[in-house]
Design a protein around this motif. Structure first.
Motif, PDB file in Angstrom:
ATOM      1  N   SER A   1       0.846  -1.188   0.000  1.00 51.24           N
ATOM      2  CA  SER A   1       0.000   0.000   0.000  1.00 51.24           C
ATOM      3  C   SER A   1       0.885   1.242   0.000  1.00 51.24           C
ATOM      4  N   GLN A   2       0.263   2.398   0.141  1.00 50.37           N
ATOM      5  CA  GLN A   2       1.040   3.642   0.165  1.00 50.37           C
ATOM      6  C   GLN A   2       0.334   4.689   0.991  1.00 50.37           C
ATOM      7  N   THR A   3       1.137   5.643   1.494  1.00 49.81           N
ATOM      8  CA  THR A   3       0.623   6.807   2.203  1.00 49.81           C
ATOM      9  C   THR A   3       1.025   8.094   1.509  1.00 49.81           C
ATOM     10  N   GLY A   4       1.842   7.986   0.461  1.00 54.66           N
ATOM     11  CA  GLY A   4       2.282   9.135  -0.310  1.00 54.66           C
ATOM     12  C   GLY A   4       2.555   8.720  -1.738  1.00 54.66           C
ATOM     13  N   ALA A   5       2.767   9.696  -2.611  1.00 49.74           N
ATOM     14  CA  ALA A   5       2.945   9.428  -4.032  1.00 49.74           C
ATOM     15  C   ALA A   5       4.218   8.640  -4.292  1.00 49.74           C
ATOM     16  N   LEU A   6       4.154   7.759  -5.287  1.00 40.51           N
ATOM     17  CA  LEU A   6       5.263   6.904  -5.684  1.00 40.51           C
ATOM     18  C   LEU A   6       5.651   7.239  -7.116  1.00 40.51           C
ATOM     19  N   THR A   7       6.907   7.599  -7.314  1.00 38.12           N
ATOM     20  CA  THR A   7       7.432   7.920  -8.651  1.00 38.12           C
ATOM     21  C   THR A   7       8.550   6.944  -8.965  1.00 38.12           C
ATOM     22  N   VAL A   8       8.445   6.279 -10.118  1.00 37.23           N
ATOM     23  CA  VAL A   8       9.438   5.280 -10.515  1.00 37.23           C
ATOM     24  C   VAL A   8       9.941   5.627 -11.908  1.00 37.23           C
ATOM     25  N   GLY A   9      11.271   5.748 -12.047  1.00 36.60           N
ATOM     26  CA  GLY A   9      11.859   6.223 -13.296  1.00 36.60           C
ATOM     27  C   GLY A   9      11.807   5.230 -14.433  1.00 36.60           C
ATOM     28  N   THR A  10      11.889   3.920 -14.122  1.00 37.53           N
ATOM     29  CA  THR A  10      11.815   2.933 -15.195  1.00 37.53           C
ATOM     30  C   THR A  10      10.791   1.870 -14.812  1.00 37.53           C
ATOM     31  N   THR A  11      11.169   0.626 -14.770  1.00 35.40           N
ATOM     32  CA  THR A  11      10.212  -0.452 -14.549  1.00 35.40           C
ATOM     33  C   THR A  11       9.882  -0.651 -13.073  1.00 35.40           C
ATOM     34  N   SER A  12       8.704  -1.247 -12.829  1.00 36.78           N
ATOM     35  CA  SER A  12       8.267  -1.595 -11.482  1.00 36.78           C
ATOM     36  C   SER A  12       7.827  -3.050 -11.470  1.00 36.78           C
ATOM     37  N   ASN A  13       8.360  -3.806 -10.532  1.00 33.25           N
ATOM     38  CA  ASN A  13       7.973  -5.205 -10.370  1.00 33.25           C
ATOM     39  C   ASN A  13       7.511  -5.395  -8.938  1.00 33.25           C
ATOM     40  N   ILE A  14       6.211  -5.677  -8.753  1.00 30.88           N
ATOM     41  CA  ILE A  14       5.615  -5.726  -7.424  1.00 30.88           C
ATOM     42  C   ILE A  14       4.957  -7.082  -7.230  1.00 30.88           C
TER      43      ILE A  14
END
Length: 340
Positions: free
Chosen positions: A216-229
């Protein structure tokens, strides 16, 4: 059980064992030179060395140690601990009952054994690596770390705020709360039943998250390239409107999850690649029949700040390797995901 003081500089060519009982040790002359290992026992202690300093054991209350070169600690049993060096800083092993403040003057921070810190930990190694990866570490308060190449492991829950000029690797045996910035990649792992929560987080390149619990999150998430979750069978809920996943997002083993405004229970491995006008969604081939049956019940994954909207149909592309690829067309910035 008294006070140990000095009126002039001390040079000790061998080891030094200083025991003040419940009293105070104050040896802070800037030109002190303890050339051998020092052992301290006191109610409180302050020690300064103009050169490199080795403190083999510290059994004290609140303690401050300053070295003009490298600082190497052995076994700790202290109150609040402040350590400063202008060379490599080895935090040793043991327990700090209180807050830890460590500044290596732009040199590496390491350890030789497990550390328990009951308060907060402030670690500064500007431009250098912080490597605190002992499996038995227990940072009970928030860890604030500044360096280039930060690795922190905790046997239990962990809260960490990063300022990393390189890439960070964070591991927790319980719940993990992470925030801050990395110039390079960010890798996070929780075990047991540990959840993962992102505060305001900026990742310069790729994000890799493996979570034993929900993400989850409580603030904004910025990812410059790929995201693997990967949250296993647990929920992934990353729905803050100002999130910015610049590259492809892979979210594995989803069920009833939401990703940046996405709706629906997604039961397959999912890869999202978004561009300003189109998007592609890939599902496991095993889910193809269910996806086709659900074509009329669609929800929208937002890209940028475009408001989500419902549609009834979407133009599907041809099945891709290992999955069914669908392309949303004439939908502006919206990327379509089938609802379940």
């Amino acid at each position: 059980n008294g006070t140990v003081l000095q009126t002039g500089a001390l040079t000790v060519s061998g080891t030094a064992s200083i025991n003040a009982g419940a009293g105070t040790i104050t040896l802070t002359q800037a030109t002190n030179d303890f050339q051998g290992a020092v052992s301290l026992t006191a109610g409180a202690a302050q020690l300064t060395d103009t050169n490199a300093l080795t403190v083999a054991s510290v059994s004290t209350g609140a303690t401050g140690l300053t070295a003009g070169g490298a600082l190497t600690l052995g076994t700790l049993a202290t109150g609040a601990l402040t350590v400063t060096s202008v060379g490599a800083l080895n935090l040793g092993q043991g327990t700090v009952t209180g807050n830890l403040v460590a500044n290596s003057g732009g040199n590496a921070i390491t350890q030789t054994g497990g550390l328990t810190v009951t308060g907060t930990s402030g670690l500064t190694a500007t431009g250098a690596a912080i490597t605190l990866t002992q499996a038995t570490n227990d940072f009970q308060g928030t860890v604030t770390a500044t360096g280039t190449g930060i690795q922190v492991t905790d046997a239990n829950a962990l809260t960490v705020a990063l300022t990393d000029g390189g890439s960070s690797v964070i591991n927790a045996g319980g719940n993990l709360a992470v925030s801050g910035t990395t110039t390079g990649s960010l890798s996070t792992t929780t075990t047991g039943t540990g959840t993962t929560s992102f505060g305001v987080t900026g990742v310069g390149t790729s994000l890799a998250t493996t979570s034993a619990g929900a993400v989850s999150q409580t603030g904004a998430l910025t990812v410059g390239t790929t995201s693997n979750i990967n949250a296993g069978a647990n929920a992934i809920t990353l729905t803050t409107a100002t999130n910015d996943f610049t590259g492809a997002v892979t979210a594995a083993h989803l069920h009833g999850n939401k990703l940046h405004g996405a709706g629906g229970g997604l039961k397959a491995a999912l890869t999202v690649t978004a561009s300003p006008m189109t998007g592609t969604v890939s599902y496991l081939q095993a889910d193809e029949a269910a996806l086709l049956a659900a074509r009329r019940r669609m929800t929208t994954l937002r890209c940028g700040d475009v408001m989500s909207r419902d549609v009834k149909t979407v133009a599907w592309g041809t099945p891709g390797a290992g999955g069914l690829a669908g392309r949303a067309r004439e939908l502006g910035h919206s990327l379509m995901l089938p609802g379940r």
